[in-house]
Design a protein around this motif. Structure first.
Motif, short mmCIF file in Angstrom:
data_model
loop_
_atom_site.label_atom_id
_atom_site.label_comp_id
_atom_site.label_asym_id
_atom_site.label_seq_id
_atom_site.Cartn_x
_atom_site.Cartn_y
_atom_site.Cartn_z
N ASP A 106 0.84 -1.20 0.00
CA ASP A 106 0.00 0.00 0.00
C ASP A 106 0.87 1.25 0.00
N ALA A 107 1.97 1.22 0.74
CA ALA A 107 2.89 2.36 0.73
C ALA A 107 3.47 2.55 -0.66
N ALA A 108 3.85 1.46 -1.31
CA ALA A 108 4.42 1.56 -2.66
C ALA A 108 3.41 2.18 -3.63
N ALA A 109 2.17 1.78 -3.55
CA ALA A 109 1.14 2.35 -4.43
C ALA A 109 0.97 3.85 -4.17
N ARG A 110 1.01 4.25 -2.93
CA ARG A 110 0.87 5.66 -2.59
C ARG A 110 2.09 6.46 -3.06
N ALA A 129 14.82 1.39 -4.56
CA ALA A 129 14.18 0.46 -5.50
C ALA A 129 15.00 0.36 -6.79
N ARG A 130 15.50 1.48 -7.26
CA ARG A 130 16.35 1.47 -8.46
C ARG A 130 17.62 0.67 -8.21
N ALA A 131 18.22 0.86 -7.04
CA ALA A 131 19.44 0.10 -6.70
C ALA A 131 19.14 -1.39 -6.67
N LEU A 132 18.02 -1.75 -6.13
CA LEU A 132 17.61 -3.15 -6.10
C LEU A 132 17.46 -3.70 -7.52
N HIS A 157 12.74 -0.83 7.24
CA HIS A 157 11.51 -0.31 6.63
C HIS A 157 11.75 0.28 5.24
N LEU A 158 12.81 1.05 5.08
CA LEU A 158 13.10 1.62 3.77
C LEU A 158 13.35 0.51 2.76
N ARG A 159 14.14 -0.49 3.15
CA ARG A 159 14.43 -1.58 2.22
C ARG A 159 13.17 -2.38 1.89
N LEU A 160 12.32 -2.63 2.88
CA LEU A 160 11.06 -3.33 2.64
C LEU A 160 10.20 -2.56 1.65
N THR A 161 10.16 -1.24 1.79
CA THR A 161 9.40 -0.41 0.87
C THR A 161 10.00 -0.45 -0.53
N ALA A 162 11.32 -0.45 -0.62
CA ALA A 162 11.98 -0.55 -1.93
C ALA A 162 11.64 -1.86 -2.61
N TYR A 163 11.65 -2.96 -1.86
CA TYR A 163 11.25 -4.25 -2.44
C TYR A 163 9.82 -4.16 -2.99
N ALA A 164 8.92 -3.53 -2.24
CA ALA A 164 7.53 -3.40 -2.69
C ALA A 164 7.44 -2.53 -3.93
N LEU A 165 8.20 -1.44 -3.98
CA LEU A 165 8.20 -0.57 -5.16
C LEU A 165 8.69 -1.31 -6.40
N ALA A 166 9.61 -2.24 -6.19
CA ALA A 166 10.16 -3.03 -7.30
C ALA A 166 9.36 -4.32 -7.53
N ASP A 167 8.20 -4.43 -6.90
CA ASP A 167 7.32 -5.60 -7.03
C ASP A 167 7.99 -6.89 -6.57
N PHE A 168 8.78 -6.81 -5.53
CA PHE A 168 9.41 -7.97 -4.90
C PHE A 168 10.08 -8.88 -5.94
N PRO A 169 11.15 -8.37 -6.59
CA PRO A 169 11.78 -9.13 -7.68
C PRO A 169 12.57 -10.36 -7.24
#
Length: 187
Positions: A106-110, A129-132, A157-169
């Motif tokens: 939900d955070a990633a969508a927002r 997310a880009r680094a990931l 938390h930041l890393r978890l959000t980055a994974y979500a922004l990158a759709d958990f690749p």
């Protein structure tokens, strides 16, 4: 867990400098955190004291208020679905960023919609997310709960959000702590 927590925070823009400011007065270098020798009891005690000083670990204060003394820790890899079910800590910023759900998806969508929490820029999440996506590896997340079916992020938390922004690749490396009394902390 202590070594993993401090390693994650050392690389944090938000918490890294505070951690570094406690190292020199304690007669320690960053190597205590970047190359932890877990068989060294003196170094383990120094790391524990550092986490106590900076975040209240073992002192029932700050981030570790109501955190149980006895926790069982395991290393694990979470799938995308498991990671999407992890909740953020119950803290105003993370609650607002996720629209109240405390879910990273939900955070990633927002974030993708351009919404901010407490007027804090979202660029650190986007950059991570880009680094990931470029293949960078992140330190393990630290997750806790009464059991493994209902986990809350303790550190990362930041890393978890980055994974979500990158759709958990990828699968997500984690350290998971469980304890029957964790519900007092991990609401």
């Amino acid at each position: 867990m202590v070594a993993c927590f401090l390693s994650g925070e050392l690389s944090s823009q938000r918490f890294g400098q505070r951690l570094r400011s406690h190292l020199a007065p304690a007669g320690q270098s960053e190597q205590l955190l970047t190359h932890p020798d877990l068989s060294d009891a003196v170094a383990n005690t120094a790391r524990r004291a550092l986490l106590a000083a900076t975040r209240g670990y073992g002192e029932n204060r700050d981030l570790f208020e109501n955190f149980p003394d006895q926790v069982t820790w395991i290393r694990a890899f979470l799938s995308a679905g498991e990671a999407a079910d992890v909740r953020y800590i119950d803290y105003s910023y993370w609650v607002e960023l996720s629209g109240g759900s405390r879910r990273p998806t939900d955070a990633a969508a927002r974030i993708k919609a351009g919404l901010r929490a407490l007027d804090v820029p979202n660029e650190p999440f986007v950059d991570a997310a880009r680094a990931l996506m470029r293949g960078e590896r992140f330190p393990p997340l630290i997750l806790v709960g009464e059991n493994q079916d209902n986990l809350v992020c303790l550190e990362g938390h930041l890393r978890l959000t980055a994974y979500a922004l990158a759709d958990f690749p990828t699968g997500i490396e984690c350290l998971i702590g469980t304890a029957p009394a964790m519900g007092r902390w991990a609401r």
